[in-house]
Design a protein around this motif. Structure first.
Motif, short mmCIF file in Angstrom:
data_model
loop_
_atom_site.label_atom_id
_atom_site.label_comp_id
_atom_site.label_asym_id
_atom_site.label_seq_id
_atom_site.Cartn_x
_atom_site.Cartn_y
_atom_site.Cartn_z
N LEU A 188 -14.33 34.35 18.42
CA LEU A 188 -14.66 34.96 17.14
C LEU A 188 -14.98 33.90 16.10
O LEU A 188 -14.22 32.95 15.92
N THR A 189 -16.13 34.04 15.44
CA THR A 189 -16.39 33.24 14.25
C THR A 189 -16.34 34.19 13.05
O THR A 189 -16.83 35.32 13.12
N THR A 190 -15.74 33.73 11.97
CA THR A 190 -15.62 34.58 10.80
C THR A 190 -15.38 33.73 9.57
O THR A 190 -14.84 32.62 9.66
N HIS A 191 -15.82 34.24 8.42
CA HIS A 191 -15.50 33.61 7.15
C HIS A 191 -14.32 34.31 6.49
O HIS A 191 -13.85 33.87 5.44
N TYR A 192 -13.85 35.40 7.11
CA TYR A 192 -12.68 36.11 6.59
C TYR A 192 -11.44 35.51 7.23
O TYR A 192 -11.12 35.79 8.39
N LEU A 193 -10.71 34.68 6.49
CA LEU A 193 -9.57 33.97 7.06
C LEU A 193 -8.48 34.93 7.49
O LEU A 193 -7.80 34.70 8.50
N GLU A 194 -8.31 36.03 6.75
CA GLU A 194 -7.28 37.00 7.14
C GLU A 194 -7.65 37.66 8.47
O GLU A 194 -6.76 38.06 9.23
N GLU A 195 -8.93 37.77 8.76
CA GLU A 195 -9.37 38.34 10.03
C GLU A 195 -8.98 37.43 11.19
O GLU A 195 -8.48 37.89 12.21
N ALA A 196 -9.21 36.14 11.02
CA ALA A 196 -8.83 35.17 12.06
C ALA A 196 -7.33 35.17 12.29
O ALA A 196 -6.86 35.17 13.43
N GLU A 197 -6.57 35.21 11.20
CA GLU A 197 -5.12 35.19 11.34
C GLU A 197 -4.59 36.48 11.96
O GLU A 197 -3.65 36.47 12.75
N GLU A 198 -5.22 37.59 11.63
CA GLU A 198 -4.78 38.88 12.14
C GLU A 198 -5.08 39.04 13.63
O GLU A 198 -4.28 39.62 14.37
N LEU A 199 -6.19 38.49 14.10
CA LEU A 199 -6.66 38.78 15.45
C LEU A 199 -6.43 37.65 16.46
O LEU A 199 -6.18 37.93 17.64
N CYS A 200 -6.55 36.41 16.02
CA CYS A 200 -6.65 35.30 16.98
C CYS A 200 -5.30 34.71 17.39
O CYS A 200 -4.40 34.54 16.56
N ASP A 201 -5.22 34.37 18.68
CA ASP A 201 -4.04 33.68 19.20
C ASP A 201 -4.08 32.21 18.80
O ASP A 201 -3.04 31.58 18.58
N GLU A 202 -5.28 31.66 18.75
CA GLU A 202 -5.46 30.24 18.43
C GLU A 202 -6.74 30.10 17.62
O GLU A 202 -7.69 30.86 17.78
N ILE A 203 -6.74 29.10 16.73
CA ILE A 203 -7.85 28.91 15.80
C ILE A 203 -8.27 27.46 15.81
O ILE A 203 -7.42 26.55 15.81
#
Length: 244
Positions: A188-203
């Motif tokens: 996933l690429t995103t500019h919504y940081l809350e989206e990355a934190e909500e969905l991703c196991d690792e960033i």
């Protein structure tokens, strides 16, 4: 076997711009992996390299152990791009059926899968409507449905919720989570940081074609002594700018 393995990936464009330089990245099978960085960081180039949309200058791409430019590897990847690129002359159903045919599905199999995707993404009322007559949210749903038509093992979502309202964003989150729970690897690429934190196991954080850091959201906050992922992002990108 990793879902995606990039070794020494380098891309130099004709104007001399180096978008990626000796870039290494390994994403495990079954991961939900986020890629964060500013515009021009190299994210789109990386995705294009994985999907065989550009010719790389140097390095290696492997998808589940297969060379990234092989037909098998290409059949294992599904891409939902940030920019809407639907055929304006095709209906929702035709868009999905044609995509299935491109990946070797029989007509019957493609029609059955298209019906399933139309139902899953709540497009039944628009099944015979051409793309230009869809709303922005409906186009975004169709783009994601198309990416999933051929049942890819690795799904790349490039800003999948860009420009959609909050309700649709939550709806897409629910479906993406379910997809991951069923074993699909997601980048996933995103500019919504809350989206990355909500969905991703690792960033992973990327800037200037280089990998700055990768960890869980908690690990990144600890590494950068930050209270939020937004603060992590500001500190990481600020440090890189200073170093440059």
């Amino acid at each position: 076997m990793p879902a995606l393995e990039l070794r020494g990936l380098t891309k130099r464009y004709d104007d001399g711009t180096v978008a990626l330089r000796d870039f290494d990245l390994v994403i495990p099978d079954g991961a939900f992996f986020g890629l964060l960085g500013p515009n021009g960081a190299g994210k789109t180039t990386l995705i294009s390299a994985v999907c065989n949309l550009i010719r790389i200058t140097a390095g290696e791409v492997r998808v589940f152990g297969e060379p990234g430019d092989s037909l098998l590897a290409r059949s294992w990847v599904g891409l939902a791009e940030q920019d809407i690129n639907l055929d304006r002359f095709l209906t929702v159903r035709e868009t999905l059926v044609y995509h299935g045919g491109y990946f070797g599905m029989t007509k019957r199999e493609a029609e059955e899968r298209a019906a399933e995707m139309i139902r899953v993404f709540d497009l039944e009322a628009k099944a015979d409507v051409r793309a230009p007559r869809l709303s922005g949210g409906q186009k975004r749903r169709l783009q994601l449905a198309r990416a999933l038509m051929h049942r890819p093992r690795l799904v790349i979502l490039d800003e999948p919720t860009a420009g959609v309202d909050f309700e649709l964003r939550l709806e897409l989150w629910r479906y993406i989570r379910k997809l991951h729970e069923n074993g699909t690897t997601i980048l996933l690429t995103t500019h919504y940081l809350e989206e990355a934190e909500e969905l991703c196991d690792e960033i992973a954080l990327i800037r200037g074609g280089r990998l700055l850091a990768r960890d869980t959201a908690d690990g990144l906050r600890e590494r950068y002594d930050a209270d939020s992922l937004a603060e992590v992002y500001v500190k990481a990108m600020g440090m890189e700018t200073t170093a440059a």
